[in-house]
Each structure stands twice: as C-alpha cells, then as structure tokens.
Design an enzyme around this catalytic site. Structure first.
Site, PDB file in Angstrom:
ATOM      1  N   ASN A   1      30.456 -54.597 153.173  1.00  0.00           N
ATOM      2  CA  ASN A   1      29.849 -53.727 151.896  1.00  0.00           C
ATOM      3  C   ASN A   1      30.261 -54.356 150.596  1.00  0.00           C
ATOM      4  O   ASN A   1      30.845 -53.554 149.729  1.00  0.00           O
ATOM      5  CB  ASN A   1      30.200 -52.163 152.155  1.00  0.00           C
ATOM      6  CG  ASN A   1      29.466 -51.333 151.383  1.00  0.00           C
ATOM      7  OD1 ASN A   1      28.316 -51.485 151.298  1.00  0.00           O
ATOM      8  ND2 ASN A   1      30.446 -50.488 150.721  1.00  0.00           N
TER       9      ASN A   1
ATOM     10  N   ARG B   1      32.426 -60.867 144.008  1.00  0.00           N
ATOM     11  CA  ARG B   1      33.542 -59.944 144.064  1.00  0.00           C
ATOM     12  C   ARG B   1      34.306 -60.250 145.247  1.00  0.00           C
ATOM     13  O   ARG B   1      35.555 -60.292 145.008  1.00  0.00           O
ATOM     14  CB  ARG B   1      33.207 -58.378 144.081  1.00  0.00           C
ATOM     15  CG  ARG B   1      34.329 -57.531 144.132  1.00  0.00           C
ATOM     16  CD  ARG B   1      34.117 -55.988 144.154  1.00  0.00           C
ATOM     17  NE  ARG B   1      35.470 -55.425 144.289  1.00  0.00           N
ATOM     18  CZ  ARG B   1      35.674 -54.066 144.984  1.00  0.00           C
ATOM     19  NH1 ARG B   1      34.635 -53.919 145.680  1.00  0.00           N
ATOM     20  NH2 ARG B   1      36.633 -53.734 145.130  1.00  0.00           N
TER      21      ARG B   1
ATOM     22  N   ARG C   1      39.304 -51.687 151.852  1.00  0.00           N
ATOM     23  CA  ARG C   1      39.551 -52.824 152.790  1.00  0.00           C
ATOM     24  C   ARG C   1      40.766 -53.261 152.815  1.00  0.00           C
ATOM     25  O   ARG C   1      41.280 -53.852 154.133  1.00  0.00           O
ATOM     26  CB  ARG C   1      38.711 -53.965 152.418  1.00  0.00           C
ATOM     27  CG  ARG C   1      37.167 -53.692 151.988  1.00  0.00           C
ATOM     28  CD  ARG C   1      36.455 -54.861 151.421  1.00  0.00           C
ATOM     29  NE  ARG C   1      34.994 -54.562 151.146  1.00  0.00           N
ATOM     30  CZ  ARG C   1      34.733 -53.678 149.937  1.00  0.00           C
ATOM     31  NH1 ARG C   1      35.925 -53.330 149.208  1.00  0.00           N
ATOM     32  NH2 ARG C   1      33.645 -53.521 149.643  1.00  0.00           N
TER      33      ARG C   1
ATOM     34  N   LYS D   1      29.250 -57.233 162.897  1.00  0.00           N
ATOM     35  CA  LYS D   1      29.087 -58.230 162.027  1.00  0.00           C
ATOM     36  C   LYS D   1      30.076 -59.177 161.754  1.00  0.00           C
ATOM     37  O   LYS D   1      30.042 -60.425 161.796  1.00  0.00           O
ATOM     38  CB  LYS D   1      28.512 -57.405 160.797  1.00  0.00           C
ATOM     39  CG  LYS D   1      28.318 -58.412 159.468  1.00  0.00           C
ATOM     40  CD  LYS D   1      27.420 -59.709 159.561  1.00  0.00           C
ATOM     41  CE  LYS D   1      27.105 -60.061 158.322  1.00  0.00           C
ATOM     42  NZ  LYS D   1      28.413 -60.764 157.453  1.00  0.00           N
TER      43      LYS D   1
ATOM     44  N   PRO E   1      25.003 -63.424 163.250  1.00  0.00           N
ATOM     45  CA  PRO E   1      25.852 -62.215 162.372  1.00  0.00           C
ATOM     46  C   PRO E   1      24.592 -61.798 161.628  1.00  0.00           C
ATOM     47  O   PRO E   1      24.434 -61.979 160.625  1.00  0.00           O
ATOM     48  CB  PRO E   1      26.806 -63.032 161.501  1.00  0.00           C
ATOM     49  CG  PRO E   1      26.864 -64.624 162.063  1.00  0.00           C
ATOM     50  CD  PRO E   1      25.587 -64.807 162.491  1.00  0.00           C
TER      51      PRO E   1
END
Length: 274
Positions: free
Chosen positions: A125, A130, A175, A217, A234
């Site tokens: 996400n 970034r 994360r 994924k 993926p």
DNA sequence: GACCAGGCGTCTT
DNA sequence: AAGACGCATGGT
C-alpha cells in the site's frame, strides 16, 4: 562471461536497459548519481553501475574481494538467463510482443533475501518514491556504514531487538511492526533462506506468509526476486487491472515457466500505455 | 467482505 | 495554502 579488470566488473548484456531495470519497482536501493551513473547497495555490496557498449560496467565501492564482487553482481543481474531467447519466445504472442517492445531490456534481479523481504513488506500500500525513502532511512539508521555515505542493508539481528517506536524516524507507518516481526523470525532461524530454497514454491510461500505483514503479494515478490521462482506472478491490484485489460484470458502460454518475468514486461508496458 | 492502519507524494482547488 | 486522493496490501 564476466570479466573484472582494474577494479571494474564487465557483464556483457546486449539489449539491456539499466535504468529501466533499476527503477522498475523491483529494487529500492539504487539512485542516479551522475549522467548514466547509478549507485546502489545490495547486501554488503555497493557499486557504481553504468551501461556501456552493451555491457553492464560496475565499479565496486564496498563488498568482498574482486572475485566475490564479480560473482555477486553477475548473479544479481541474472547473467545466467538468456533474455534474448526469452524475448523471442514472448514475442510469439502478439500482445506480449508489444510489452516486450515497451519494456525494452528489463531483467529480473536476483536480490539478497532479507533486503527483498523487508523492502516488499515496506512496499505494501505504498508508492516507489516513498518506499525508496523508507528503505534508505532504514539503512542509514541501522545498517553498517560502507563509506561514501552508503549503508549496507540492516541485518536481521540489528532489527530483531528493536521496538516499533525505534523505527519512528524511518516513517514506515503501520509497517514498522511488520518489519520487526519479519526480522525476528529470520534472526531466530524460524525463517531460513536455505530452507526456503529447498522447498517447493507452494510451501515456501506458505512459510513466508506466516510472517505478520506478509500476504500473498509480498510472498510472491520474495519468491520471484530472491528465490528466482519465475513461475510466480506477484499480482497486485494495479497489475490485476492491467492484466484484465491486456490479457483477459490470463498470461499467454508462451510465457510458461517464466510468468514472473513476462509479468515484469507487462507491468512496464502497462505503466506506459494504460 | 468491509474497514481500518501512517504518512506522504501528487494533483486539484 | 489547503484539501483530496491514492498507494506494487494485509490483518481483523
């Protein structure tokens, strides 16, 4: 195959596109440092890379002795795979031929296990810009200095004892806890690269997905980019959209066995055309 | 299957 | 300058 002279490593790779490969979202540890010059870190290795006269030319900045560095980078750039042959094979399919054209010279990198695992946990996400920043700050904060302002990717041990708040400056957001869970499981030996390599793809995937923050994924990205399981695709939401528009009936059979590599071509094509 | 979890890059107003 | 939107997802 690979030559090293005068602290230079030369990897012949006709038709290769260095920048496209480095910035195609497989790796997040390269940056452009001059015209046609890219500086990157992988594991304990660092190098400047250029593409000159059909060859990848590397100047090692850190890592092992010249022989070790040569072996490492030759493997990293997947020198044992015949991409010209693959492109010919993929080009038998009309639509996939377009993708091969557009992607011009992408290779699927063989990256160090832990780097890739953590990088793709961070990628969830998230966007490439970034992701690159987070990976950079993680290395600066917790990786071994390699000189020239470069840092090795942190070891599992270096991260395993940290708490989420220790990663605040990294700005990985939610994360952070996933990164630490992965680091702990690798540091403890619960997740072991050699053991994963010995496992059939399905079981290796299952083992990876035991990590909190690793879904299908991310697991498949690790399977493809470090374990070189070219049969996995993926599939993320963006890719699904591209696939449905481009290949409503799924991956063309001419890619069989190299679906992951074909997907990389499709991805690059889709980014340009969809 | 919906919804939430940081924060940031990028595009709009 | 501020707000909206979306993100190469995964967990609950």
């Amino acid at each position: 195959m690979a030559v090293h002279t005068n602290n230079k490593i030369i990897l012949p790779a006709p038709g290769f596109n260095l920048a496209a490969t480095l910035f195609s979202g497989q790796s997040f540890t390269w940056q452009q440092t001059g015209p046609g010059v890219y500086t990157g870190v992988a594991g304990i290795h660092a190098a400047n890379a250029q593409y000159i006269d059909g060859s990848i030319v590397l100047i090692p900045l850190a890592g092992g002795n010249p022989g070790q560095a040569t072996a490492f980078w030759a493997n990293y750039f997947d020198m044992d795979t015949d991409y010209a042959a693959l492109e010919t094979r993929f080009s038998r399919h009309k639509k996939l031929a377009e993708c091969v054209q557009a992607s011009c010279g992408i290779r699927v990198l063989r990256q160090p296990f832990f780097d890739t695992l953590i990088s793709f946990i961070i990628s969830q996400n998230n966007n490439i810009k970034r992701i690159t920043g987070i990976v950079q700050r993680l290395a600066q904060g917790f990786g071994a200095p390699l000189g020239n302002g470069l840092y090795a990717f942190p070891t599992p041990q270096a991260l395993a004892t940290l708490l989420p708040e220790d990663l605040a400056d990294i700005r990985a957001g939610f994360r952070a806890k996933y990164i630490l869970d992965a680091a702990r499981r690798v540091a403890s030996g619960e997740i072991d690269e050699a053991r994963l390599r010995a496992l059939p793809t399905n079981e290796a995937r299952e083992a990876l997905m035991a990590i909190v923050g690793v879904g299908r994924k991310v697991a498949d990205c690790v399977l493809l980019y470090t374990l070189s399981r070219t049969e996995v695709v993926p599939m993320d939401v963006w890719m699904k959209r591209a696939m449905e528009q481009t290949f409503p009936k799924g991956m063309p059979s001419c890619a069989s066995g190299y679906e992951g590599i074909a997907q990389q071509y499709i991805f690059c094509w889709a980014r340009e055309n969809l």
